[in-house]
Design a protein around this motif. Structure first.
Motif, PDB file in Angstrom:
ATOM      1  N   SER A 270       0.859  -1.190   0.000  1.00  0.00           N
ATOM      2  CA  SER A 270       0.000   0.000   0.000  1.00  0.00           C
ATOM      3  C   SER A 270       0.887   1.228   0.000  1.00  0.00           C
ATOM      4  O   SER A 270       2.097   1.142   0.252  1.00  0.00           O
ATOM      5  CB  SER A 270      -0.906   0.017   1.232  1.00  0.00           C
ATOM      6  OG  SER A 270      -0.135   0.194   2.408  1.00  0.00           O
ATOM      7  N   SER A 271       0.292   2.380  -0.248  1.00  0.00           N
ATOM      8  CA  SER A 271       1.051   3.627  -0.170  1.00  0.00           C
ATOM      9  C   SER A 271       1.477   3.907   1.268  1.00  0.00           C
ATOM     10  O   SER A 271       2.559   4.451   1.509  1.00  0.00           O
ATOM     11  CB  SER A 271       0.222   4.795  -0.715  1.00  0.00           C
ATOM     12  OG  SER A 271       0.068   4.664  -2.108  1.00  0.00           O
ATOM     13  N   THR A 272       0.623   3.542   2.229  1.00  0.00           N
ATOM     14  CA  THR A 272       0.983   3.731   3.629  1.00  0.00           C
ATOM     15  C   THR A 272       2.250   2.961   3.971  1.00  0.00           C
ATOM     16  O   THR A 272       3.162   3.481   4.625  1.00  0.00           O
ATOM     17  CB  THR A 272      -0.168   3.289   4.552  1.00  0.00           C
ATOM     18  OG1 THR A 272      -1.325   4.070   4.263  1.00  0.00           O
ATOM     19  CG2 THR A 272       0.201   3.469   6.014  1.00  0.00           C
ATOM     20  N   GLN A 273       2.323   1.711   3.520  1.00  0.00           N
ATOM     21  CA  GLN A 273       3.537   0.928   3.780  1.00  0.00           C
ATOM     22  C   GLN A 273       4.740   1.557   3.096  1.00  0.00           C
ATOM     23  O   GLN A 273       5.827   1.637   3.676  1.00  0.00           O
ATOM     24  CB  GLN A 273       3.373  -0.512   3.291  1.00  0.00           C
ATOM     25  CG  GLN A 273       4.654  -1.340   3.514  1.00  0.00           C
ATOM     26  CD  GLN A 273       4.571  -2.741   2.969  1.00  0.00           C
ATOM     27  OE1 GLN A 273       3.825  -3.552   3.474  1.00  0.00           O
ATOM     28  NE2 GLN A 273       5.325  -3.020   1.917  1.00  0.00           N
TER      29      GLN A 273
ATOM     30  N   ASN B 283       5.883   4.535   5.089  1.00  0.00           N
ATOM     31  CA  ASN B 283       6.544   4.116   6.326  1.00  0.00           C
ATOM     32  C   ASN B 283       7.953   3.595   6.048  1.00  0.00           C
ATOM     33  O   ASN B 283       8.900   3.891   6.785  1.00  0.00           O
ATOM     34  CB  ASN B 283       5.713   3.048   7.034  1.00  0.00           C
ATOM     35  CG  ASN B 283       4.542   3.639   7.802  1.00  0.00           C
ATOM     36  OD1 ASN B 283       4.604   4.770   8.254  1.00  0.00           O
ATOM     37  ND2 ASN B 283       3.480   2.872   7.956  1.00  0.00           N
TER      38      ASN B 283
ATOM     39  N   HIS C 185      -2.959  13.439   3.911  1.00  0.00           N
ATOM     40  CA  HIS C 185      -3.400  12.169   4.473  1.00  0.00           C
ATOM     41  C   HIS C 185      -2.382  11.764   5.536  1.00  0.00           C
ATOM     42  O   HIS C 185      -1.187  12.022   5.403  1.00  0.00           O
ATOM     43  CB  HIS C 185      -3.458  11.139   3.337  1.00  0.00           C
ATOM     44  CG  HIS C 185      -4.039   9.809   3.691  1.00  0.00           C
ATOM     45  ND1 HIS C 185      -3.370   8.903   4.479  1.00  0.00           N
ATOM     46  CD2 HIS C 185      -5.208   9.220   3.338  1.00  0.00           C
ATOM     47  CE1 HIS C 185      -4.107   7.803   4.594  1.00  0.00           C
ATOM     48  NE2 HIS C 185      -5.232   7.971   3.914  1.00  0.00           N
ATOM     49  N   GLU C 186      -2.833  11.122   6.586  1.00  0.00           N
ATOM     50  CA  GLU C 186      -1.946  10.773   7.698  1.00  0.00           C
ATOM     51  C   GLU C 186      -0.778   9.890   7.262  1.00  0.00           C
ATOM     52  O   GLU C 186       0.281   9.886   7.910  1.00  0.00           O
ATOM     53  CB  GLU C 186      -2.740  10.093   8.813  1.00  0.00           C
ATOM     54  CG  GLU C 186      -1.982   9.900  10.113  1.00  0.00           C
ATOM     55  CD  GLU C 186      -1.573  11.209  10.785  1.00  0.00           C
ATOM     56  OE1 GLU C 186      -0.644  11.162  11.625  1.00  0.00           O
ATOM     57  OE2 GLU C 186      -2.170  12.269  10.481  1.00  0.00           O
ATOM     58  N   SER C 187      -0.932   9.166   6.169  1.00  0.00           N
ATOM     59  CA  SER C 187       0.161   8.313   5.686  1.00  0.00           C
ATOM     60  C   SER C 187       1.421   9.110   5.382  1.00  0.00           C
ATOM     61  O   SER C 187       2.531   8.587   5.483  1.00  0.00           O
ATOM     62  CB  SER C 187      -0.274   7.555   4.427  1.00  0.00           C
ATOM     63  OG  SER C 187      -1.252   6.602   4.738  1.00  0.00           O
ATOM     64  N   ASN C 188       1.244  10.371   4.962  1.00  0.00           N
ATOM     65  CA  ASN C 188       2.402  11.199   4.628  1.00  0.00           C
ATOM     66  C   ASN C 188       2.737  12.180   5.757  1.00  0.00           C
ATOM     67  O   ASN C 188       3.381  13.192   5.521  1.00  0.00           O
ATOM     68  CB  ASN C 188       2.160  11.968   3.321  1.00  0.00           C
ATOM     69  CG  ASN C 188       3.449  12.431   2.666  1.00  0.00           C
ATOM     70  OD1 ASN C 188       4.523  11.892   2.922  1.00  0.00           O
ATOM     71  ND2 ASN C 188       3.345  13.439   1.811  1.00  0.00           N
TER      72      ASN C 188
ATOM     73  N   ASP D  65       2.726  12.905  -2.205  1.00  0.00           N
ATOM     74  CA  ASP D  65       1.651  11.911  -2.116  1.00  0.00           C
ATOM     75  C   ASP D  65       0.685  12.154  -3.266  1.00  0.00           C
ATOM     76  O   ASP D  65      -0.056  13.137  -3.284  1.00  0.00           O
ATOM     77  CB  ASP D  65       0.936  12.065  -0.769  1.00  0.00           C
ATOM     78  CG  ASP D  65      -0.239  11.109  -0.607  1.00  0.00           C
ATOM     79  OD1 ASP D  65      -0.555  10.370  -1.564  1.00  0.00           O
ATOM     80  OD2 ASP D  65      -0.864  11.113   0.470  1.00  0.00           O
TER      81      ASP D  65
ATOM     82  N   SER E 176      -1.505   4.822  -5.356  1.00  0.00           N
ATOM     83  CA  SER E 176      -2.059   3.480  -5.147  1.00  0.00           C
ATOM     84  C   SER E 176      -2.776   2.978  -6.389  1.00  0.00           C
ATOM     85  O   SER E 176      -3.599   3.694  -6.962  1.00  0.00           O
ATOM     86  CB  SER E 176      -3.043   3.488  -3.972  1.00  0.00           C
ATOM     87  OG  SER E 176      -2.400   3.880  -2.780  1.00  0.00           O
TER      88      SER E 176
ATOM     89  N   TYR F 174      -8.708   9.834   7.048  1.00  0.00           N
ATOM     90  CA  TYR F 174      -7.294   9.900   7.405  1.00  0.00           C
ATOM     91  C   TYR F 174      -6.691  11.290   7.192  1.00  0.00           C
ATOM     92  O   TYR F 174      -5.474  11.449   7.299  1.00  0.00           O
ATOM     93  CB  TYR F 174      -6.476   8.840   6.649  1.00  0.00           C
ATOM     94  CG  TYR F 174      -6.899   7.428   6.986  1.00  0.00           C
ATOM     95  CD1 TYR F 174      -6.295   6.735   8.022  1.00  0.00           C
ATOM     96  CD2 TYR F 174      -7.941   6.803   6.298  1.00  0.00           C
ATOM     97  CE1 TYR F 174      -6.693   5.455   8.361  1.00  0.00           C
ATOM     98  CE2 TYR F 174      -8.361   5.523   6.633  1.00  0.00           C
ATOM     99  CZ  TYR F 174      -7.744   4.849   7.665  1.00  0.00           C
ATOM    100  OH  TYR F 174      -8.148   3.593   7.997  1.00  0.00           O
TER     101      TYR F 174
END
Length: 417
Positions: A91-94, A97, A120-123, A198, A221, A370
């Motif tokens: 995933s983009s989140t992975q 990270n 988004h919290e992922s970034n 992102d 993604s 998110y």
């Protein structure tokens, strides 16, 4: 002027041949798009004929490896980048990270990372954790609380020689505004700051043109771009050389494996070739035999047609939302924004609107999506209820949007009184 043939487009997605697919107007595309038939065909082929450990000498294993190579090379061709620069993760989140951990050599005690409130919290989260571990400074590029937008003058004041990394979204998954990436990049380059972008919310509406974008890392993604559940991360060679590999030591010589922190989903990677098939099919339907046209050019031309259709739908939606007692988050016209629209009523919970639209055969969703920090800054009190988000894709129809508008109007009247 070419226009998108919606009937042909919907024929390419098996879901529209199902009872529910024909009945429900799916307007929750920002959470994940429908999957193109060409992708499903390749995924089915992999699971049916060679779902084994790839790259062996036997013919079944050999086919598996060839299919994976085709999926990976197709994604590189769609983006017009060398295959070695493409990292595929779960995933983009992975991927974010993994990238943050890999940036440990860069992010030291006297350095700074800038993230935005719009992201988004992922970034955000991975960079925050990295700065906490390293004793570095995490600085927020704040948004305007009324509009949710970012001001370049604010960034100019924040950037300094200490700023090693700047993280920004290409477009917000809440307010939809498309950020001027290259203008941001010009400011970052003055301090030798690496730019991480992102593109998860942007890519479904406009296929990324990495030839024109001055970025060090770009992430999006494929499960939001009609494919399998994968994250794509393209990292500039000069940036990759500064990072700490996150792979097995014996995979370090292979650039596309250096940031692959987990065993890949073989079938999902192989099926990515179907995204290329889909763009090619739509291109040939609209423009005839493709001849020697490179895949990335087909994708960009087709994506422009898709974007044009989505913009017309979002313009209609925004124009009619103005007549309803709701707050639209972001711009009230389709100019400079993607077809991703969030709204809230001061009197009716967002969940009640999302649930109520089911009776109109419209699928939308509520929540913070998110982008918790953005909505908090913009004054949303109940972050669990959040906002109602209506996100369009190129296969959506005018009738589906009209039904959504009708449903919202009736629900707001019924639930307010």
């Amino acid at each position: 002027m070419k226009v998108l043939d919606i009937d042909f487009i919907r024929q390419q997605f098996p879901v529209f041949q199902t009872e529910l697919g024909q009945k429900v107007g799916f307007l929750d595309n920002a959470g994940g798009s429908y999957v193109a038939g060409a992708v499903i065909d390749r995924l089915t082929d992999f699971y049916t004929n060679y779902k084994v450990q790839p790259y062996g000498a036997n013919p079944i294993s050999n086919q598996a490896g060839e299919a994976m190579d085709e999926g990976r090379s197709t994604m590189a061709a769609l983006l017009n980048v060398p295959m070695e620069r493409v990292t595929l993760g779960a995933s983009s989140t992975q991927n974010f990270n993994t990238l943050t951990i890999a940036c440990t050599p860069l992010v030291q005690k006297d350095t700074e990372v800038i993230v935005t409130e719009q992201d988004h919290e992922s970034n955000i989260g991975g960079w925050e954790r990295l700065c906490q571990r390293q004793g570095a400074t995490l600085t927020f590029w704040k948004v305007n609380p009324e509009t949710g937008e970012l001001d370049l003058e604010d960034l100019e004041k924040l950037l300094s020689p200490r700023t090693v990394i700047l993280c920004v979204t290409h477009s917000s998954n809440i307010i939809g505004t498309i950020n001027p990436i290259n203008r941001i990049a010009r400011l970052a380059r003055q301090n030798n700051t690496r730019l991480v972008v992102d593109g998860v919310s942007y890519a479904p509406h406009s296929w990324p043109n990495l030839d024109e974008l001055d970025v060090d890392a770009y992430v999006f993604s494929t499960y939001k771009t009609y494919g399998t559940h994968q994250g794509v991360m393209v990292v500039k060679e000069s940036f990759l050389e500064e990072l700490e590999p996150q792979c097995h030591f014996f995979n370090v010589p292979y650039p596309y494996k250096q940031l692959d922190a987990a065993g890949p989903d073989h079938a999902a990677i192989a099926a990515l070739a179907g995204i290329g098939d889909y763009f090619s099919t739509v291109y040939e339907h609209n423009f005839g035999s493709s001849g020697e046209v490179p895949l990335h050019e087909k994708a960009r031309v087709v994506s422009a047609l898709m974007h044009q259709h989505e913009t017309e739908l979002s313009a209609y939606l925004l124009d009619h939302l103005k007549d309803l007692p709701v707050r639209i988050y972001g711009r009230s016209t389709s100019d400079g924004r993607e077809a991703n629209i969030a709204l809230a009523s001061p009197k009716v919970p967002a969940k009640a609107l999302a649930d109520g639209l089911v009776a109109y055969d419209v699928a939308a969703k509520n929540g913070h999506f998110y982008a918790y920090r953005l909505l908090e800054t913009m004054g949303v009190k109940d972050l669990n209820d959040g906002v109602l988000r209506i996100s369009l894709s190129h296969y959506n129809t005018r009738e589906e949007v009209e039904r959504c508008v009708k449903g919202l109007g009736e629900l707001l009247y019924q639930l307010e009184f």
